[in-house]
Design a protein around this motif. Structure first.
Motif, PDB file in Angstrom:
ATOM      1  N   ALA A 113       0.738  -1.222   0.005  1.00 59.14           N
ATOM      2  CA  ALA A 113      -0.064  -0.028   0.102  1.00 59.14           C
ATOM      3  C   ALA A 113       0.890   1.297  -0.036  1.00 59.14           C
ATOM      4  O   ALA A 113       0.483   2.381  -0.718  1.00 59.14           O
ATOM      5  CB  ALA A 113      -0.889   0.105   1.209  1.00 59.14           C
ATOM      6  N   SER A 114       1.960   1.213   0.727  1.00 61.34           N
ATOM      7  CA  SER A 114       2.850   2.436   0.745  1.00 61.34           C
ATOM      8  C   SER A 114       3.445   2.796  -0.548  1.00 61.34           C
ATOM      9  O   SER A 114       3.853   3.730  -0.929  1.00 61.34           O
ATOM     10  CB  SER A 114       3.937   2.159   1.764  1.00 61.34           C
ATOM     11  OG  SER A 114       3.502   2.061   3.136  1.00 61.34           O
ATOM     12  N   ALA A 115       3.600   1.911  -1.429  1.00 64.19           N
ATOM     13  CA  ALA A 115       4.322   1.876  -2.753  1.00 64.19           C
ATOM     14  C   ALA A 115       3.545   1.958  -3.771  1.00 64.19           C
ATOM     15  O   ALA A 115       3.842   2.047  -5.078  1.00 64.19           O
ATOM     16  CB  ALA A 115       5.363   0.743  -2.908  1.00 64.19           C
ATOM     17  N   ALA A 116       1.905   1.723  -3.806  1.00 66.08           N
ATOM     18  CA  ALA A 116       1.163   1.738  -4.689  1.00 66.08           C
ATOM     19  C   ALA A 116       0.895   2.958  -5.429  1.00 66.08           C
ATOM     20  O   ALA A 116       1.232   3.988  -4.825  1.00 66.08           O
ATOM     21  CB  ALA A 116      -0.147   1.420  -4.134  1.00 66.08           C
ATOM     22  N   GLY A 117       0.992   3.089  -6.977  1.00 64.51           N
ATOM     23  CA  GLY A 117       0.918   4.000  -7.477  1.00 64.51           C
ATOM     24  C   GLY A 117      -0.643   4.228  -7.981  1.00 64.51           C
ATOM     25  O   GLY A 117      -1.286   3.546  -7.444  1.00 64.51           O
ATOM     26  N   TYR A 118      -0.924   5.367  -8.530  1.00 65.41           N
ATOM     27  CA  TYR A 118      -2.372   5.658  -8.742  1.00 65.41           C
ATOM     28  C   TYR A 118      -2.928   4.828  -9.918  1.00 65.41           C
ATOM     29  O   TYR A 118      -2.371   4.666 -11.018  1.00 65.41           O
ATOM     30  CB  TYR A 118      -2.609   7.301  -9.147  1.00 65.41           C
ATOM     31  CG  TYR A 118      -2.432   8.153  -7.989  1.00 65.41           C
ATOM     32  CD1 TYR A 118      -3.311   8.125  -6.974  1.00 65.41           C
ATOM     33  CD2 TYR A 118      -1.172   8.789  -7.789  1.00 65.41           C
ATOM     34  CE1 TYR A 118      -3.310   8.865  -5.779  1.00 65.41           C
ATOM     35  CE2 TYR A 118      -0.944   9.662  -6.597  1.00 65.41           C
ATOM     36  CZ  TYR A 118      -2.208   9.691  -5.750  1.00 65.41           C
ATOM     37  OH  TYR A 118      -2.231  10.567  -4.533  1.00 65.41           O
ATOM     38  N   THR A 119      -4.137   4.476  -9.869  1.00 66.63           N
ATOM     39  CA  THR A 119      -4.962   3.919 -10.895  1.00 66.63           C
ATOM     40  C   THR A 119      -5.282   4.987 -11.914  1.00 66.63           C
ATOM     41  O   THR A 119      -4.998   6.007 -11.687  1.00 66.63           O
ATOM     42  CB  THR A 119      -6.182   3.034 -10.329  1.00 66.63           C
ATOM     43  OG1 THR A 119      -7.031   4.294  -9.787  1.00 66.63           O
ATOM     44  CG2 THR A 119      -5.829   2.151  -9.307  1.00 66.63           C
ATOM     45  N   GLU A 120      -6.059   4.695 -12.843  1.00 66.41           N
ATOM     46  CA  GLU A 120      -6.751   5.397 -13.929  1.00 66.41           C
ATOM     47  C   GLU A 120      -7.588   6.543 -13.339  1.00 66.41           C
ATOM     48  O   GLU A 120      -7.593   7.671 -13.612  1.00 66.41           O
ATOM     49  CB  GLU A 120      -7.353   4.778 -14.999  1.00 66.41           C
ATOM     50  CG  GLU A 120      -8.109   5.585 -16.044  1.00 66.41           C
ATOM     51  CD  GLU A 120      -9.004   4.865 -17.198  1.00 66.41           C
ATOM     52  OE1 GLU A 120      -9.637   5.319 -17.968  1.00 66.41           O
ATOM     53  OE2 GLU A 120      -8.727   3.395 -17.137  1.00 66.41           O
ATOM     54  N   GLU A 121      -8.400   5.944 -12.066  1.00 67.96           N
ATOM     55  CA  GLU A 121      -9.241   6.921 -11.309  1.00 67.96           C
ATOM     56  C   GLU A 121      -8.363   8.082 -10.611  1.00 67.96           C
ATOM     57  O   GLU A 121      -9.013   9.291 -10.412  1.00 67.96           O
ATOM     58  CB  GLU A 121      -9.786   6.088 -10.391  1.00 67.96           C
ATOM     59  CG  GLU A 121     -11.173   5.245 -11.209  1.00 67.96           C
ATOM     60  CD  GLU A 121     -11.902   4.368 -10.278  1.00 67.96           C
ATOM     61  OE1 GLU A 121     -11.421   3.595  -9.580  1.00 67.96           O
ATOM     62  OE2 GLU A 121     -13.036   4.755 -10.228  1.00 67.96           O
ATOM     63  N   GLY A 122      -7.272   7.587  -9.982  1.00 68.80           N
ATOM     64  CA  GLY A 122      -6.363   8.479  -9.206  1.00 68.80           C
ATOM     65  C   GLY A 122      -5.391   9.316 -10.055  1.00 68.80           C
ATOM     66  O   GLY A 122      -5.177  10.105  -9.763  1.00 68.80           O
ATOM     67  N   ALA A 123      -5.025   8.971 -11.300  1.00 70.99           N
ATOM     68  CA  ALA A 123      -4.056   9.389 -11.864  1.00 70.99           C
ATOM     69  C   ALA A 123      -4.118  10.743 -12.352  1.00 70.99           C
ATOM     70  O   ALA A 123      -3.278  11.598 -12.577  1.00 70.99           O
ATOM     71  CB  ALA A 123      -3.613   8.365 -13.057  1.00 70.99           C
ATOM     72  N   ALA A 124      -5.469  11.321 -12.700  1.00 74.67           N
ATOM     73  CA  ALA A 124      -5.703  12.653 -12.985  1.00 74.67           C
ATOM     74  C   ALA A 124      -5.167  13.628 -11.876  1.00 74.67           C
ATOM     75  O   ALA A 124      -5.138  14.808 -12.467  1.00 74.67           O
ATOM     76  CB  ALA A 124      -7.092  12.716 -13.688  1.00 74.67           C
ATOM     77  N   MET A 125      -5.447  13.191 -10.621  1.00 76.16           N
ATOM     78  CA  MET A 125      -5.242  14.174  -9.309  1.00 76.16           C
ATOM     79  C   MET A 125      -3.975  14.857  -9.686  1.00 76.16           C
ATOM     80  O   MET A 125      -4.043  16.336  -9.307  1.00 76.16           O
ATOM     81  CB  MET A 125      -5.893  13.578  -8.091  1.00 76.16           C
ATOM     82  CG  MET A 125      -5.449  14.483  -6.922  1.00 76.16           C
ATOM     83  SD  MET A 125      -5.847  13.688  -5.654  1.00 76.16           S
ATOM     84  CE  MET A 125      -4.830  12.551  -5.372  1.00 76.16           C
ATOM     85  N   ILE A 126      -2.905  14.291  -9.454  1.00 76.93           N
ATOM     86  CA  ILE A 126      -1.587  14.684  -9.460  1.00 76.93           C
ATOM     87  C   ILE A 126      -1.333  15.817 -10.505  1.00 76.93           C
ATOM     88  O   ILE A 126      -1.045  16.894 -10.201  1.00 76.93           O
ATOM     89  CB  ILE A 126      -0.509  13.779  -9.205  1.00 76.93           C
ATOM     90  CG1 ILE A 126      -0.859  12.880  -7.808  1.00 76.93           C
ATOM     91  CG2 ILE A 126       0.727  14.340  -9.225  1.00 76.93           C
ATOM     92  CD1 ILE A 126      -0.834  13.648  -6.747  1.00 76.93           C
ATOM     93  N   PRO A 127      -1.520  15.679 -11.732  1.00 79.21           N
ATOM     94  CA  PRO A 127      -1.346  16.575 -12.854  1.00 79.21           C
ATOM     95  C   PRO A 127      -2.223  17.738 -12.576  1.00 79.21           C
ATOM     96  O   PRO A 127      -1.820  18.889 -12.877  1.00 79.21           O
ATOM     97  CB  PRO A 127      -1.828  15.716 -14.127  1.00 79.21           C
ATOM     98  CG  PRO A 127      -1.381  14.286 -13.971  1.00 79.21           C
ATOM     99  CD  PRO A 127      -1.644  14.006 -12.304  1.00 79.21           C
TER     100      PRO A 127
END
Length: 468
Positions: A113-127
């Motif tokens: 869980a600590s190392a997990a990257g974002y899924t498609e659902e989460g990926a838009a948030m950081i940009p």
């Protein structure tokens, strides 16, 4: 009751004894603490209830206005949230097919869980965050995490990818992972960007307990710079349902299951504004004394002890900000019974058992104020187990996933303090800074017992009873 409560840039909220409307002021110089902060803005994050609260109901913007008023902020407060940060149906780390997830599920382990990257659902948030201007990032002084619905429900799938009650370390690791990436995108350390956590009342009993215990444990670690800002959200109603202001009774209208009513979202965010303001002071190197200690921490009254004798439970309350207890006076639903608050709605005792293997749940049938810090509950029956094997809840969360009704308190039916009527200095009184009804009584929090401190803190949902 309608959910359309935003009109011409002003918000109207009507509750028993409360009419709330946003004034066009945002605090301004000469009001609130002399913080020197300007354009105080908040970042919002969560799933569908956050979509409604942050992006439709005006709750996040109104919290920003209240925080700015408390801190004497200059300029115009703002909120930063939208489809990238608030995604319907997405838990933080869901491993069950068909359930949305911000982080990519890699197994029920804290390292994964600590190392997990974002899924498609989460990926838009950081940009989306990194695309904000430097000024917008700088003025975003706190994040508001209104979340937990999916994560509170997934214990129903424990063993098939969903996090079980024992997976609390996994959930905590996933939250810290997500929060760390958010803070990095804003160009801020944890110390400089406090996050306020709270969530709507959905999930299984074990899931709701796990999530809230995790929030309490994370908040106990100073380096995390987190606060569980609104410890009671069960005194609310389903979006689209009808509500009788005279009795506090909720009835089916055109329900939108799984979501809180607009007026309740606004009220919950309003409740958390003082705690967020205090967190911002500390995170910006400003003296916490800029907000008077007499205001309290903004968390509200908490249950610190419960003593059992037969069918009677005497509850001890610790105030912060308020000085007395209020049992709301509503009309009887049918003209003969006691009003819902006096019936002890929401209070219950688990007779033996544990969170994962609950004993029978005994509802309270009456609640009366004994004095400024004590309540007297009468239970439907006496527990069969020793007091030490019983726990008090306010409330015990029902099985939402199994389509059973939540053991809710309901709007207007919570036992509160008297914070809304305690005299405070005019330049810290939101009723004067923003309009009548902004500084409201605070409900008794949903009890979680925390033992130890810092990274060694352990939280347990409910509070154990002692013998009289």
């Amino acid at each position: 009751m309608t959910d359309n409560i935003i009109t011409s840039g002003r918000l109207l909220l009507v509750r028993p004894g409360l009419v709330l409307t946003t004034a066009n002021t945002t605090g301004g110089a000469g009001s609130g603490a002399a913080s020197g902060l300007s354009n105080i803005s908040l970042f919002g994050h969560g799933q569908s209830n956050a979509v409604y609260a942050n992006d439709q109901d005006g709750a996040l913007l109104n919290m920003a206005q209240a925080v700015s008023a408390y801190l004497g902020g200059t300029g115009t407060p703002a909120k930063f949230s939208g489809p990238a940060s608030d995604v319907g149906g997405a838990g933080v780390y869901a491993g069950v097919s068909g359930w949305g997830s911000f982080l990519t599920y890699g197994g029920d382990s804290a390292p994964a869980a600590s190392a997990a990257g974002y899924t498609e659902e989460g990926a838009a948030m950081i940009p989306w965050i990194t695309a904000l201007t430097g000024a917008e990032k700088a003025q975003t002084l706190a994040g508001i995490i209104y979340w937990g619905e999916t994560d509170s429900a997934l214990t129903a799938f424990s063993g098939s990818g969903g996090l079980g009650y024992a997976d609390k370390p996994v959930y905590k690791a996933a939250l810290l992972n997500d929060f760390g990436q958010i803070r990095t995108a804003f160009g801020k350390t944890a110390a400089r960007m406090p996050l306020a956590l709270f969530g709507p009342p959905y999930g299984t009993p074990a899931g709701s307990a796990m999530v809230r215990e995790a929030w309490a444990e994370l908040a106990a670690v100073p380096a995390n710079n987190l606060v569980w800002a609104v410890p009671q959200t069960y005194d609310s109603i389903t979006r689209g349902d009808n509500w009788n202001a005279a009795t506090g009774v909720e009835s089916t209208g055109t329900p939108n299951p799984g979501h809180r009513a607009a007026a309740d979202n606004v009220a919950l965010y309003q409740r958390g504004s003082l705690a967020v303001a205090r967190a911002i002071l500390a995170s910006n190197g400003l003296a916490t004394s800029l907000l008077p200690a007499s205001l309290g921490g903004g968390i509200g009254p908490q249950i610190v002890a419960a003593t059992l004798s037969g069918t009677t439970v005497v509850i001890t309350i610790q105030h912060e900000g308020g000085t007395d207890l209020v049992v709301p006076v509503l009309s009887s639903p049918n003209g003969t019974d006691a009003p819902l608050p006096a019936q002890g709605v929401g209070f219950s005792v688990m007779d033996g058992g544990s969170i994962t293997a609950p004993g029978s749940i005994i509802q309270a049938v009456s609640c009366a104020r004994l004095d400024a810090t004590h309540l007297n509950l009468t239970l439907a029956r006496a527990p069969t187990n020793a007091a030490s094997a019983c726990r008090l809840f306010y409330p015990w969360p029902g099985e939402y996933w199994a389509d059973q009704p939540l053991t809710e308190i309901g709007r207007g039916c919570a036992i509160t303090d008297n914070f809304g009527t305690v005299a405070v200095a005019a330049n810290y009184d939101l009723n004067l800074l923003l309009g009548a009804g902004w500084r409201v009584n605070m409900p008794i929090g949903s009890p979680v017992t925390v033992t130890g401190s810092g990274a060694s803190a352990t939280a347990t949902f409910g509070i154990a009873l002692t013998s009289a």
